[in-house]
Every structure is written in C-alpha cells, then in structure tokens.
Design a protein around this motif. Structure first.
Motif: not given
Length: 972
Positions: A582-591, A621-622, A656-664, A675-682
């Motif tokens: 999680p710390k590598e992609i800047g996304t919190s554990v709750p997210a 991971i973007v 940017p954290e608000d974009l986590v979970g959105h589809l791309i 191909v459908l995918s989902r953003i989980i971090g950066w």
C-alpha cells in the motif's frame, strides 16, 4: 532496454536483493554499492564502473523466446536452494543455527528439506519461508566455509571470486605476489596487504581513452610491482592488457577477480573476498602470511604448457587449412576460366569449379586424436577458465560466480504523457484554414461564417440542413426573431442526396460559426469562451460529421487534448507487476479494504501499509504524473454531463485519492478492443503497472510497449464509430469492443509463460549449466500455463525477489531529461567511457552511423526537395511562384455572397511573403559535433570517410566556390 539474452526488449525494474554495481572510486577503493542513497553520496567520487551488477532474468523469458538457458551463477539464490535440501532434520537446523550464531527461534518454522510425500503442504510452506530468510543472511568467511563443509554447498558471493575473468596468463605473477603478501588483523576484521601493489597509481588513468591496439611495453610505465602477465595463449598480445596498463598486475588481478580493496599509500589492501581467493588458490591463512599448502604454481605452469601445446597444434592446423583453401581456389579459378572459354553457362561453370576444387584431397590433421584433444582443451578453458585448478587445490565445492555476462542497451525511452494528435487539437470540428496557422476557433469566429467540408445532414424535426448530429438552427419567437442559445436540437440524418461514392461523403458547406459558438456558450453557461480552442482543418471520417463544438470548448476549458476517436487518453509504458505494498502506491489501508484487498499474500489480515498484497488481474497502478491530467479529465466529464447533457455529475473528485476505485479502459495502439480496469493507486515513474495477464489481454507482451488508458465514462460519452478516420487502419487504436472480464485461457500465450514460483529449485540451477532448451526442464517449473483450469491461474502467483519500492529507479531516464540530441550524445559517450563493459569507439561509430549520418542525408534531401510556405496564410508551394509572393486567393468576409465564402473573380490574392521550410542551419547542425566525436573518440575508416564526403557535399551546396571573402592576411 534491449538485451542480448534471451534477445528482446524488456522493461527494467529495481531489485533490492540482486548485486549492485562494482565501482572504482577516485581514491582507488574498489567496492560494491547495493544501496541507492549510498551510491548518490559516492557518485562524484566514482571514476569507473567496473561491473554493472546482476540482472535478474526469469525462466519464462527464455521459454517464450525459444532460446536455450544460460548457465546460472552461484548466487545466494542457488546457495539457499542448495541449503534447503540439506535441512531435513532438526539436528541439521540446529547445526546451521550454531554456525550462523543465531537461535532456533529466530529461524522460520518447519523443515524445508523433509522428504517429499510426507506432508507436501507443510514442506512447501516451510521452503517458501526458509528460502528468503536464507538469502538475507550475510555470512562471514568462517561461517561460509563452515556451511560449505557441513552441508556441501558452494560458496556464494562475496566469498566466490570471478575466477573465470582472471586470465591464466596472469596467474604465475599473481601467485608470486600473494605468497609475499601480509595478513593483518584489526580486531575481528582481517585484511591482506600487497606491499607496493599500487605504487605510482593515479586516478587519471581512468580518464584515458583506451588505445585501439596494445602499445609497446617500453612506451608506457605500469603501476605497481615490476611483474607482467605471460604472453597470450589463444590470442595475440597480453590478455586484459588495458586493465594491466591502467592498474598494474596487483590491482588489475584484484579487479578481475572482484575482490574488494582499498589503497594505503603504495600498498594494496584487500578487505573482502580475499580469504576465498586464497582458499581457491591453495593457500592457508592461519599465520601472518599466506602459506601455499597446495602446489598451485606447479598446476598453473603445467596447465599453461598444456594449453600452449594445444594452441600451437590448432594454429598449425589452421595454417594447413589456409594453404589447402588457397590451393583449391587456384584450381577452381583455373577450371572456371577454362569453362568460360568453352562457352559454358554460369551454373555449369560454377559446378566445374566446385568439382575441380573437390579433387584437391584434404588429408586432414596429422594426428586427429591430438587435434580433437587440443580443441577440447580450448573449449574447456573458455568455459571454465581457472575453475578446474581451483577445484583441485581446494577441498571445498566451487561453482562459477559469473559464468556469463549479458549485454544491454537502451531501447525505447519510457513514456507517461497525454496522447495528442499532431498537431494538438481540442475539438474534432473542421475550420479549414480559417483558424490561421494554429487553427484557433477564435480566428474563425471573426469571419462570421466559414466554408468547410462536412457531411450533408437534414434535421428530422425542422427539416433544415445541419452538419451537426443535432440541429443547430435557432428557434424563433412569436415575432419570427431567432432566440440566442435556444436551438432546434432535433436529431439529423444523412441527406438522401449526399454523395455516396468515394471514401468521404462530405461537401463544401457554409457554417455560421459565430452564431454556433454564441449558442454553445449560452447553453454551457460560460461567461466567455476559452482564448485558445484548437480545431482540426478537415475531418477524415466517412460521413465527415463533426462532434458537438461544446465538447471541444469544455476540453479547452480544462486544457485537455482530444484524440481522433473523440476520447481523452494518457499513454504509459507497460510494466508487469503481481504484488505491491500500500505504501508503494500511495493508497490508504481503508481504501484498499473497500476495494477488496482484505488479506496480504501470506493470508494475514491487511492492517499496515508495508504488507505485501497480490494484485487483482484487472487492477491498474497509474503513473503519478497523470494525477492532475485525470483530475482535469474527470472535471471535464462532469462538466459535460451537467452543462451539455443536463445530467448529474459522475466523478465529483477533488484529489487524486478520490480517483482510486474508478474504472478505466486500457487500449493497445494496434488493436480495436479495450480492456476494463480499475485504478488502485499511483507509482512515481513513467509507466503503468498492471498484471501480466492484463497486459496480455491487450495483446501486449510487456517488452517496452506503450499503451493508453482513458476514464471509462469519457469513452462511453465521447467515442463514436462515426468520427473514426475512413482511411486504411482508421479503426485501429479505437475501443470498438470492451473486454469486461479477463479470461486467462483467451489471452496472449506469452503471459502463460510467466513464472509463478517463489524460488527456483537447486536442480534447475544445476541443469542450466548444460544450457538446455527450456522445455526440457518444464516439469520442475511453476508457470501460469500449468495453472490453467483452476483459480491458481489468476491468484496465488509468487515472486522470487523483493524490492522496497517498485518505482525506486529513476523517474526519468537521462534521454528524456536532456533536451538536445547533442546533449544526449555527450551523455551517452561520457557514460560509456566510464563503463568497463562498453567499447566507446564502437559506440561513437554507431551513434554517427545510426543517428547523425541518416539525419544529415535526410536534411540534404529535404533541403533539395523543400517547398516554400506563405508566412501569412500558411499555403505551401512545390515551386516558387513567378510573382515571388503568395498567389493564393483569399476568402473575403462581409456581406453579400462573400459572407458565404464566395471569392471575387479577380484580384484579392494573399500576397504574403514566402519562406523556405528547411534552413541551412538545419542541414549543418550535426556536422561539427560529429567531427568532434571522431577526433575525441575515434571511429572506423569507413564512417570517417562517409562523414567527410557528406560534409563536403554540404559545403558544395551552400558555399559559392567562385565568390570568396578574403582578408589582407590572404595576401601576405
């Protein structure tokens, strides 16, 4: 990068467990650097990079490319795999703990070496836990030797010198120096001092350019003791002569063996790895001097005599074969000449020549057995070098530390940037030349109405013609006056009288651009239009129907470019990944918990940011530099929904954290399926990290390709088949279909060769020594293909080596940060000069041949074939008009027919000045720097002559040989 083995491009990622580069500092210290921050502190002191370090290549790369495996070096990985098989009982584990000086409780649970079949699940778990623990152990020489004797393993680095790199011709003098060296003890640390080993050494030798050939011995002084290697056996001159001339025999031998050392005055002090070297060379080290307990000097002498005899026999046989070839050539030429004189054809003549040459008998070697034995000696020496002698002189087990080195070079530069058309546009709306050179919508608006080629469509509501998908004509009030901002809006259809033949159906029509923009501004609720809204000159689609101008206005408002299919995209280099923290992609554990990542790769509940998680196959991971871009894209989509479609906003993101979970939607340029995918971090790099199966679903093989991603809602709202180009390939790189569920059985087969194991077995490393085909060891490997048909095909992947951060490498390569080609070339040559593994002359010649010469030829051709361009209207002419100025007819604005784009029949020419499109400076720009490279680094004769010929051609083109400016000095 492009790599020699297995022979394709690849994406390079950091690895904390592999060996770092070996460097020579300006003070003479030779050491390995494994920490990035440590290297940054030493960077200014690095004089030369002697060895680039380890490159970790997986089995699957060789399997996919159908290339034989190469011999594996005996690294800590092989050592750990060897040791796993020896820890079969608790007594074995206790012995290891005693040797390493640790308690049993500090070791992993279980017995990794228990017999298969007893409890395979427990055995697998134990081996998976033990292998990384063993790899992380740092053993002293005494511990490494004890483990080797007790468990039968070989010695891993740093206690395994590069015996293959040291020529045997250096050994007699090196053994003499070792026998006279002193062993020093300073507390628990011991070192080996070679007195006078670096006398007269200076760091300036690392700045010198290597001569093309070995200079005569008497023309140069050599640092260190007055000892020389023997003459080469299978090569002319001195083996590794440049290392000897630069550093002398003592330091040169330590460098070639990879033995850590430093300088103390004129003495060379070996500080690491020297105990293993002495052990391998048959020395004891109990006292204050090395003691020769084995006659290594005698073994070396006999081996050299044996190899020289083999070399002499091979040279004699080569000379005999050359004489035989010359004799056969004489006979063949004579026979072919006679055949031509007799009037025979080409095929008959060739056959006569071959037959005559074959009549000259080949008696073969004088002693076939001796010749075969000589070949065997040469081959074995090339493969094993000193290792057979080391194995005789020592009772320990020895394997090659570095049996092979892999050449690498830069491939495609990394990329993480917005996808733009050339030139960049905001709107897929045609304005022809009415927008000026920059195709600005504001310039076209000033003309009131413009004539452009668009499809002829008819409104199904009001019956009027409108080029738009929805009728743009204004509604009228009760008095018949048009109402600004209120349009018919009815759907339109292609007119029945529209052109049906041809690739494109558009016709030249008048568009009242000023009223169109005013209505769009009012409907969008904007106070004013953006200053710069860039449009396209023409539409390339079949029906040539423009997209609603409101979309282009909103894109310009959010500073977003548009691609040819109407979407907003971001390109990134493909990088495969199966696990992350999680710390590598800047996304919190709750997210992440909300996204379904509830447990780490070991099955423990997710609670901390440093736990390792296995990536879901369709998560993405973007690149971090895309954060602001996608925030603007999300805001554009929301504005489009609210202002244009009259619907609620969808994204409502602020950070940017608000974009986590959105589809791309991810898309490869050579396909038509997203191909459908989902953003989980950066990730702070210029790449997009995704599962190997995901990249394969895009029909990519992760060899440095670049793919695009777009927000899914943007694609759903703005993509249309009707605006795709009608030319060949127009439907490529467009999301015509969308894969919503990834099926491992349907992806590119390359992804099925991806390794899934947590480590490689010792049997695999041993098998690689024979360089087998990968299929012969397939049964002992764990790859994705063998998991098909079960959940293991998408989950439960392993990894062999860890890293602290997946984006720990450079954010951008120097190729991207350096601006000009000259800067890039200077950087490349300077780096190549510091790397021992690079032939800088070959690099200089390659740069000139592959970059500068083609550029110079192309610019010469472009100058000779160039057009002239009007600086006012931008029109281009193949030949200069006789008028000497632009004769393009202008479209007059105002009232009457001119308001509809009709030009007057006479006069009204542009009259703008004409300028060349290719200048003299563009042709000459690389000539001087090319000459500088040739003079500084030297190139081959062919390249030098080619450059001089092209340079003289340029001078002949631009210089007037008859007119020459002279000074008074010319007459003195």
């Amino acid at each position: 990068m492009k790599i020699e083995r297995p022979g394709k491009a690849c994406a390079i990622t950091p690895c904390d467990e592999s060996e770092g580069p070996w460097v020579i500092l300006r003070d003479g210290t030779f050491r390995r650097v494994d920490d990035l921050m440590e290297y940054r502190g030493l960077r200014a002191e690095v004089g030369s990079v002697w060895d680039n370090g380890e490159l970790v290549l997986g089995y699957g790369e060789f399997m996919e490319n159908n290339k034989p495996l190469v011999p594996a070096g005996y690294t800590t990985d092989w050592w750990a795999s060897d040791l796993l098989n020896r820890l079969a009982t608790e007594a074995d584990v206790e012995d290891l703990a005693k040797t390493l000086g640790c308690s049993r409780a500090a070791m992993p649970d279980g017995l990794p070496g228990q017999t298969p079949g007893e409890d395979d699940a427990a055995r697998a778990l134990a081996r998976n836990a033990w292998h990384p623990w063993l790899r992380r152990q740092h053993l002293t020489w005494a511990q490494a030797k004890a483990v080797c004797l007790r468990f039968g393993t070989s010695l891993a680095p740093p206690n395994n010198p590069w015996f293959l790199d040291l020529p045997i011709e250096w050994m007699p003098a090196w053994l003499e120096l070792l026998a006279a060296a002193h062993i020093e003890t300073d507390g628990e640390h011991r070192s080996l001092r070679v007195t006078g080993g670096v006398a007269n050494w200076t760091p300036d030798v690392m700045d010198e350019l290597r001569p093309e050939t070995e200079p005569a011995h008497e023309t140069r002084s050599v640092p260190g003791p007055d000892l020389r290697p023997e003459a080469g056996i299978f090569e002319d001159g001195t083996p590794e002569w440049w290392a000897f001339l630069q550093h002398g025999l003592a330091k040169g031998a330590a460098l070639l063996l990879g033995v850590e050392h430093r300088h103390d005055g004129e003495d060379l002090v070996l500080t690491g790895g020297w105990e293993a070297m002495l052990e391998g060379f048959g020395f004891g080290m109990e006292g204050d001097r090395p003691l020769a307990v084995e006659d290594m000097a005698g073994m070396v002498k006999r081996r050299i005599e044996e190899l020289r005899g083999a070399a002499a026999l091979l040279e004699a046989e080569s000379a005999r074969e050359r004489d035989l070839s010359t004799e056969r050539a004489i006979v063949r030429i004579a026979a072919e000449t006679d055949a031509r004189q007799r009037g025979l054809g080409i095929a008959e003549t060739d056959e006569v020549g071959r037959a005559a040459a074959a009549e000259v008998a080949d008696p073969g070697p004088a002693d076939p057995n001796a010749y075969h034995a000589a070949q065997t000696h040469e081959d074995n020496h090339a493969v094993d070098g000193l290792l057979p002698l080391v194995r005789k002189a020592s009772r320990l087990r020895w394997e090659h530390s570095a049996p092979i080195r892999v050449g690498c070079r830069m491939g495609r530069p990394e990329k993480a940037a917005a996808r733009m058309m050339s030139p960049m546009s905001h709107a897929l709306f045609p304005i022809d030349l009415n927008g000026g050179a920059q195709r600005l919508l504001a310039n076209a608006e000033e003309k009131g109405s413009i004539r452009v080629q668009v499809g002829r469509r008819v409104c199904t509501v009001c019956g009027k013609e409108s080029p738009q998908l929805n009728c743009h004509h204004r509604k009228v009030d009760d008095m018949g006056r048009p109402r600004a901002g209120e349009t018919c809006g009815g759907p339109t259809e292609m007119a029945g009288n529209a052109r049906s033949n041809g690739r494109r159906r558009g016709e030249l029509q008048t568009v009242e651009i000023d009223t169109l923009l005013e209505d769009a501004r009012i409907r969008l609720g904007l106070d004013r239009l953006p200053k710069q809204v860039k449009c396209v000159k023409t539409l390339n689609s079949r029906n040539q129907t423009p997209e609603p101008i409101e979309k282009g206005i909103l894109r310009a408002h959010h500073t977003l470019p548009v691609f040819r299919d109407g979407t907003v995209r971001y390109d990134m280099s493909d990088v495969p990944v199966t696990h992350f923290r999680p710390k590598e992609i800047g996304t919190s554990v709750p997210a992440l918990l909300d996204l379904g990542y509830t447990h780490d790769h070991l099955g423990a509940p997710l609670e901390r940011g440093d736990q390792v998680l296995e990536l879901f196959p369709q998560d993405f991971i973007v690149a971090a530099n895309a954060k602001e871009f996608f925030l603007r894209t999300a805001a554009f989509v929301d504005d489009l929904l609210v202002r244009f479609y009259g619907m609620p906003a969808y994204y409502n993101v602020r950070t940017p954290e608000d974009l986590v979970g959105h589809l791309i939607c991810a898309l490869a340029p050579h396909t038509s399926g997203g191909v459908l995918s989902r953003i989980i971090g950066w990730a702070d790099c210029s790449g997009g990290y995704a599962h190997p199966l995901f990249h394969a679903a895009k029909r990519r093989n992760c060899d440095g390709d670049e793919d695009a991603i777009m927000l899914l809602m943007d694609g759903l709202l703005n993509f249309s088949r009707d605006i795709l180009p009608a030319n060949r390939g127009g439907q490529m790189d467009a999301p015509l279909v969308l894969t919503t569920r990834l099926n491992p059985t349907e992806v590119d087969k390359e992804a099925l060769n991806v390794d899934c194991a947590w480590y490689y077995e010792a049997a695999f490393y041993e098998a690689t020594q024979q360089q087998p085909h990968p299929k012969t060891v397939l049964e002992m490997m764990d790859i994705a293909e063998r998991r098909l048909g079960s959940v293991a095909a998408v989950r439960g992947y392993g990894f062999t080596h860890d890293c602290e951060a997946m984006d720990r490498g450079p954010a951008l390569s120097a190729y991207k940060t350096l601006e000009t080609m000259i800067d890039k070339m200077n950087g490349q040559l300077d780096l190549g000069h510091r790397l021992r593994g690079v032939d800088i002359r070959l690099v200089a010649s390659s740069v000139i041949r592959s970059h500068f010469l083609p550029d110079l030829r192309g610019n010469l051709n472009a100058y000779a074939r160039q057009k002239v361009r009007c600086v006012k209207c931008g029109h281009s002419y193949r030949r200069m008009p006789l008028a000497g100025k632009c004769i393009q007819l202008t479209k007059v604005g105002g009232r009457g027919l001119a308001a509809h784009g009709v030009s007057r029949s006479e006069g009204d020419q542009c009259g703008g000045n004409l300028a060349l499109t290719v200048s003299e400076g563009a042709v000459r720009k690389y000539i001087e720097v090319t000459r500088h490279v040739m003079e500084t680094y030297g190139v081959d004769t062919y390249t030098r002559q080619n450059v001089e010929w092209l340079a003289s051609s340029v001078d002949s083109l631009f210089n007037n040989d008859r007119a020459r400016q002279m000074s008074l000095a010319d007459f003195l």
